[in-house]
Scaffold this motif. Structure first.
Motif, PDB file in Angstrom:
ATOM      1  N   ASN A 126      45.026 -33.402  -0.152  1.00 12.88           N
ATOM      2  CA  ASN A 126      43.868 -32.959   0.645  1.00 12.88           C
ATOM      3  C   ASN A 126      43.668 -31.455   0.508  1.00 12.88           C
ATOM      4  O   ASN A 126      42.537 -30.978   0.376  1.00 12.88           O
ATOM      5  N   ALA A 168      40.502 -29.563  -1.096  1.00 17.02           N
ATOM      6  CA  ALA A 168      39.712 -28.591  -0.338  1.00 17.02           C
ATOM      7  C   ALA A 168      39.598 -27.272  -1.111  1.00 17.02           C
ATOM      8  O   ALA A 168      38.518 -26.668  -1.175  1.00 17.02           O
ATOM      9  N   ASP A 175      46.119 -24.170   3.424  1.00 17.84           N
ATOM     10  CA  ASP A 175      45.237 -23.823   2.305  1.00 17.84           C
ATOM     11  C   ASP A 175      44.117 -22.930   2.808  1.00 17.84           C
ATOM     12  O   ASP A 175      43.744 -23.007   3.977  1.00 17.84           O
ATOM     13  N   ILE A 225      38.019 -26.867   8.632  1.00 17.10           N
ATOM     14  CA  ILE A 225      37.448 -28.107   9.181  1.00 17.10           C
ATOM     15  C   ILE A 225      36.620 -27.774  10.419  1.00 17.10           C
ATOM     16  O   ILE A 225      37.107 -27.108  11.339  1.00 17.10           O
ATOM     17  N   ILE A 259      39.675 -36.618  12.214  1.00 17.48           N
ATOM     18  CA  ILE A 259      40.389 -36.701  10.930  1.00 17.48           C
ATOM     19  C   ILE A 259      41.562 -37.688  10.924  1.00 17.48           C
ATOM     20  O   ILE A 259      41.925 -38.183   9.876  1.00 17.48           O
ATOM     21  N   PHE A 288      38.050 -42.482   8.453  1.00 16.03           N
ATOM     22  CA  PHE A 288      37.181 -41.313   8.557  1.00 16.03           C
ATOM     23  C   PHE A 288      37.355 -40.446   7.314  1.00 16.03           C
ATOM     24  O   PHE A 288      38.457 -40.024   6.983  1.00 16.03           O
ATOM     25  N   THR A 289      36.290 -40.209   6.619  1.00 17.29           N
ATOM     26  CA  THR A 289      36.362 -39.360   5.430  1.00 17.29           C
ATOM     27  C   THR A 289      35.060 -38.582   5.276  1.00 17.29           C
ATOM     28  O   THR A 289      33.996 -39.075   5.662  1.00 17.29           O
ATOM     29  N   THR A 290      35.173 -37.382   4.733  1.00 22.79           N
ATOM     30  CA  THR A 290      33.952 -36.632   4.430  1.00 22.79           C
ATOM     31  C   THR A 290      33.763 -36.580   2.919  1.00 22.79           C
ATOM     32  O   THR A 290      32.862 -35.916   2.430  1.00 22.79           O
ATOM     33  N   LYS A 291      34.681 -37.277   2.205  1.00 21.90           N
ATOM     34  CA  LYS A 291      34.597 -37.256   0.739  1.00 21.90           C
ATOM     35  C   LYS A 291      33.569 -38.282   0.256  1.00 21.90           C
ATOM     36  O   LYS A 291      33.345 -39.289   0.930  1.00 21.90           O
ATOM     37  N   GLY A 328      37.540 -40.865  -1.491  1.00 19.56           N
ATOM     38  CA  GLY A 328      38.450 -40.909  -0.345  1.00 19.56           C
ATOM     39  C   GLY A 328      38.277 -42.191   0.431  1.00 19.56           C
ATOM     40  O   GLY A 328      37.177 -42.716   0.551  1.00 19.56           O
ATOM     41  N   SER A 329      39.409 -42.723   0.949  1.00 16.74           N
ATOM     42  CA  SER A 329      39.332 -43.952   1.746  1.00 16.74           C
ATOM     43  C   SER A 329      39.351 -43.624   3.230  1.00 16.74           C
ATOM     44  O   SER A 329      39.051 -44.464   4.072  1.00 16.74           O
ATOM     45  N   GLY A 330      39.739 -42.396   3.581  1.00 15.47           N
ATOM     46  CA  GLY A 330      39.843 -42.023   4.991  1.00 15.47           C
ATOM     47  C   GLY A 330      41.074 -42.591   5.665  1.00 15.47           C
ATOM     48  O   GLY A 330      41.173 -42.608   6.884  1.00 15.47           O
ATOM     49  N   GLY A 389      44.375 -41.706   4.504  1.00 12.59           N
ATOM     50  CA  GLY A 389      45.549 -40.864   4.272  1.00 12.59           C
ATOM     51  C   GLY A 389      46.127 -40.257   5.541  1.00 12.59           C
ATOM     52  O   GLY A 389      47.308 -40.428   5.851  1.00 12.59           O
ATOM     53  N   LEU A 390      45.296 -39.554   6.301  1.00 12.98           N
ATOM     54  CA  LEU A 390      45.814 -38.871   7.493  1.00 12.98           C
ATOM     55  C   LEU A 390      46.172 -39.859   8.593  1.00 12.98           C
ATOM     56  O   LEU A 390      47.100 -39.622   9.358  1.00 12.98           O
ATOM     57  N   PHE A 438      48.293 -27.900   8.135  1.00  8.90           N
ATOM     58  CA  PHE A 438      48.868 -29.098   8.743  1.00  8.90           C
ATOM     59  C   PHE A 438      50.352 -28.843   8.979  1.00  8.90           C
ATOM     60  O   PHE A 438      51.035 -28.253   8.126  1.00  8.90           O
TER      61      PHE A 438
HETATM   62  P1  ADP Z   1      40.489 -38.918   2.690  1.00  3.79           P
HETATM   63  O1  ADP Z   1      41.319 -37.852   2.012  1.00  3.79           O
HETATM   64  O2  ADP Z   1      40.497 -40.210   1.952  1.00  3.79           O
HETATM   65  O3  ADP Z   1      39.129 -38.459   3.076  1.00  3.79           O
HETATM   66  P2  ADP Z   1      42.233 -38.423   4.922  1.00  3.79           P
HETATM   67  O4  ADP Z   1      42.552 -39.269   6.111  1.00  3.79           O
HETATM   68  O5  ADP Z   1      43.388 -37.924   4.129  1.00  3.79           O
HETATM   69  O6  ADP Z   1      41.235 -39.258   4.065  1.00  3.79           O
HETATM   70  O7  ADP Z   1      41.383 -37.159   5.405  1.00  3.79           O
HETATM   71  C1  ADP Z   1      40.303 -37.341   6.297  1.00  3.79           C
HETATM   72  C2  ADP Z   1      39.377 -36.144   6.283  1.00  3.79           C
HETATM   73  O8  ADP Z   1      40.032 -34.993   6.813  1.00  3.79           O
HETATM   74  C3  ADP Z   1      38.922 -35.683   4.914  1.00  3.79           C
HETATM   75  O9  ADP Z   1      37.876 -36.478   4.416  1.00  3.79           O
HETATM   76  C4  ADP Z   1      38.476 -34.253   5.197  1.00  3.79           C
HETATM   77  O10 ADP Z   1      37.209 -34.235   5.810  1.00  3.79           O
HETATM   78  C5  ADP Z   1      39.482 -33.812   6.272  1.00  3.79           C
HETATM   79  N1  ADP Z   1      40.576 -33.003   5.686  1.00  3.79           N
HETATM   80  C6  ADP Z   1      41.847 -33.366   5.498  1.00  3.79           C
HETATM   81  N2  ADP Z   1      42.581 -32.368   4.987  1.00  3.79           N
HETATM   82  C7  ADP Z   1      41.755 -31.310   4.838  1.00  3.79           C
HETATM   83  C8  ADP Z   1      41.896 -29.947   4.352  1.00  3.79           C
HETATM   84  N3  ADP Z   1      43.067 -29.500   3.914  1.00  3.79           N
HETATM   85  N4  ADP Z   1      40.810 -29.149   4.372  1.00  3.79           N
HETATM   86  C9  ADP Z   1      39.612 -29.603   4.817  1.00  3.79           C
HETATM   87  N5  ADP Z   1      39.408 -30.866   5.282  1.00  3.79           N
HETATM   88  C10 ADP Z   1      40.446 -31.712   5.297  1.00  3.79           C
END
Ligand code: ADP
Length: 333
Positions: free
Chosen positions: A231, A235, A269, A274, A282, A287-290, A295-297, A299-300, A327
């Protein structure tokens, strides 16, 4: 003057002296009282001031306790929500897996059927219809292949969702957290470089010296770290692509042994950061902004489960939009 008047003449001044003396005493007494009153008043004022300060101090302490309680309450509600969302996600994944397998199997079989049609039936058709039929069959085969391809992608997402259910089952073992962090950092960096050779980032690491092994499930914590690194690199790359003048992507990774007996891994980073509205979501599954496909949303959300439920730790995020994202993985040592 008759002698009889003499005593009266003497008494007059004596009386005057006496009255003057008495008045003097009374005036002094009055002044003393006034002085006492002033001192009392001053003392009262000082005491009042002290009391007021104490009240202010206590009010500030109480406000702080209240803020702390409200923050803890919010965190508890958030954890509860995420835990039930995690369970729901795993349940939904189980339900989807079955029909998805049917979709994949039937599309694969159908591709074979189309190929059979092409090989065995096509040449039996009258010459005028061969070409349009061949084109139709090719379209059909392409579509079926796309169904398989997207079905497989959906399968990958379902597998990710199923990991939610599995987070508490992994076995813990004494692990060198510095080595684990370093290993997954390299893996993430190589992965990013394989995708984009032009991407350059400065990586700074600060590993705590002589850290004792930590009891964790290494694969699970590795997965969390990999996700955080991916991530962060994503970014950084995004911000670099915006061609901001003078921008230098920087990834900082550190491990610390805290005084309260916990250990921490920080991943920071200087990407886009965010926004507050996004930050609330997040850790939610999906939830994803990709963009789609990137992105599958999950990971976190999976990382949160692994750290909190699987290891009794905390996964925190600090960010300042346009400046940085950090993080923090906090684990009991
Ligand atoms: P994905 O990576 O598939 O989108 P994640 O659950 O890993 O799913 O992350 C969810 C969202 O959190 C990302 O789509 C992004 O919007 C935000 N995010 C996570 N890590 C960062 C980061 N280091 N900088 C900016 N946004 C982040």
């Amino acid at each position: 003057m008759p002698d009889a008047l003499l005593p009266f003449l003497l008494i007059g001044p004596v009386l005057l002296l006496l009255v003057g003396g008495i008045i003097g005493i009374l005036v002094r007494e009055q002044r003393r009282r006034l002085q006492q009153e002033r001192e009392k008043h001053l003392l009262l004022e000082q005491q009042n001031e002290r009391l007021e300060q104490q009240v202010q101090q206590r009010t500030a302490d109480l406000q702080q306790s209240l803020d702390h309680l409200q923050a803890t309450q919010r965190q508890l509600i958030q954890s509860e929500k995420l835990a039930s969302l995690g369970e729901l996600t795993a349940g939904v994944a189980h339900e989807i897996q079955n029909p998805l397998n049917f979709v994949l199997n039937f599309s694969e079989v159908s591709v074979e059927l189309v190929q059979e049609l092409k090989e065995e039936v096509l040449h039996q058709l009258p010459a005028t219809t061969v070409a349009p039929a061949a084109e139709l069959l090719q379209n059909l085969e392409d579509n079926l292949q796309r169904i398989t391809q997207h079905g497989q992608r959906a399968g990958g997402i379902v597998q990710g969702m199923l990991l939610h259910a599995r987070t508490s089952a992994s076995e813990r073992q004494p692990t060198n957290l510095n080595a684990l962090t370093d290993q997954f950092l390299r893996l993430a960096y190589q992965g990013m470089r394989a995708k984009d050779k032009t991407f350059n980032v400065t990586i700074e690491t600060h590993f705590a010296l002589g850290m004792d092994p930590v009891s964790v499930a290494p694969q699970d914590i590795g997965r969390v770290l990999l996700n955080l690194f991916n991530n962060a690199l994503y970014a950084l790359r995004k911000r670099q692509q915006s061609q901001e003048p003078g921008y230098q992507p920087l990834l900082q990774v550190s491990t610390t042994e805290c005084r309260d007996g916990q250990v921490e891994v920080r991943v920071r980073d200087n990407g886009p950061g965010i926004a507050a509205a996004v930050l609330d979501k997040i850790f939610q599954p999906f939830f994803t902004t990709k963009p789609t496909g990137e992105g599958s949303g999950l990971g976190l959300s999976i990382s949160y489960d692994i750290v909190t439920q699987g290891h009794g730790g905390q996964l925190l995020c600090q960010t300042h939009e346009g400046v940085y994202t950090e993080f923090i993985v906090r684990l009991p040592a």
